[in-house]
Design an enzyme around this catalytic site. Structure first.
Site, mmCIF file in Angstrom:
data_model
loop_
_atom_site.group_PDB
_atom_site.id
_atom_site.type_symbol
_atom_site.label_atom_id
_atom_site.label_comp_id
_atom_site.label_asym_id
_atom_site.label_seq_id
_atom_site.Cartn_x
_atom_site.Cartn_y
_atom_site.Cartn_z
ATOM 1 N N ASP A 1 -0.894 -60.353 -49.006
ATOM 2 C CA ASP A 1 -1.353 -59.970 -47.669
ATOM 3 C C ASP A 1 -2.870 -59.988 -47.574
ATOM 4 O O ASP A 1 -3.443 -60.431 -46.580
ATOM 5 C CB ASP A 1 -0.830 -58.577 -47.304
ATOM 6 C CG ASP A 1 0.621 -58.620 -46.831
ATOM 7 O OD1 ASP A 1 1.058 -59.697 -46.372
ATOM 8 O OD2 ASP A 1 1.302 -57.590 -46.921
ATOM 9 N N ARG B 1 10.600 -60.704 -54.016
ATOM 10 C CA ARG B 1 11.138 -59.454 -54.565
ATOM 11 C C ARG B 1 12.150 -58.876 -53.604
ATOM 12 O O ARG B 1 11.824 -58.630 -52.443
ATOM 13 C CB ARG B 1 10.011 -58.427 -54.755
ATOM 14 C CG ARG B 1 9.165 -58.701 -55.938
ATOM 15 C CD ARG B 1 8.524 -57.440 -56.480
ATOM 16 N NE ARG B 1 7.575 -56.809 -55.583
ATOM 17 C CZ ARG B 1 6.902 -55.717 -55.904
ATOM 18 N NH1 ARG B 1 7.097 -55.144 -57.073
ATOM 19 N NH2 ARG B 1 6.045 -55.197 -55.069
#
Ligand code: URA
Length: 208
Positions: A202, A103
């Site tokens: 993450d 992104r």
């Protein structure tokens, strides 16, 4: 025509709550995501065609059902890989494609850096996996590429979807069914799903 299946089985909802909790550490996050993915794989393959094969039981011959359709999984890197393990637990010989998209932090548009899918994708249902359907940009771009490769059919599986993401996705790909464990409230200004579970990549890879 645009279809969204919210898989609201109690086991899925319970495990999803575990994923959302901020105190859930990487190991448990991985395990829960794997378990959830296996359960979602069961649902997304519900309408797979069957044929009959002559087999012998210990007692007599019979015409028994076996899967007739062919499929593959396509992971949107990198968080999509967290869904692969559970799906491959259920369908261990399915080939796997990968689409690398990131992104752009400013525009939130998706930029492709990797694309490799099974050579016979024209004969397969492609099940695209990405935990978060947020803005929808990555999913729109990934499915566009699969259509250019003439995948026989496409379905999208995520864990959480935002209403904005579903709309953006189906505005372009109304023919592609979406399967999700939940539809959350909305996106924040950074394109994160609220209440959501944070950054899936993450949390999965322990990078933050
Ligand atoms: N990607 C994530 O990992 N989390 C979100 O909430 C949105 C996109």
């Amino acid at each position: 025509m645009a279809s969204v299946t919210v898989v609201d089985h109690p086991l899925i909802q319970h495990k999803l709550t575990g994923l959302r909790r901020k105190e859930t550490a990487t190991g448990d996050f991985r395990r829960l995501l794997r378990e959830l993915s296996l359960l979602l794989a069961y649902e997304v393959t519900r309408d797979m065609p069957l044929t009959r094969e002559r087999i012998q039981t210990p007692l007599m011959p019979m015409d028994a059902p076996v899967l007739a359709g062919r499929l593959c999984f396509v992971s949107i890197l990198r968080a999509g890989n967290g869904i692969l393990d559970g799906m491959l637990d259920l369908l261990p010989s399915a080939p796997v494609g990968h689409i690398g998209l990131y992104r752009d932090p400013q525009t939130l548009a998706s930029v492709e850096y990797y694309y490799k899918v099974p050579h016979d994708i024209t004969e397969r249902l492609a099940i695209v996996v990405d935990p978060m359907l947020a803005t929808g940009n990555s999913a729109v771009a990934a499915v566009q590429r699969l259509k250019e490769s003439a995948a026989k059919a496409v379905k999208l599986v995520c864990i959480l979807a935002a209403p904005e993401g579903i709309k953006a996705f189906h505005d372009v790909h109304a023919d592609v069914p979406v399967y999700t464990a939940a539809v959350d409230e909305r996106l924040n200004d950074h394109g994160y799903i609220l209440p959501g579970l944070g950054d899936a990549g993450d949390r999965l890879f322990g990078t933050k």
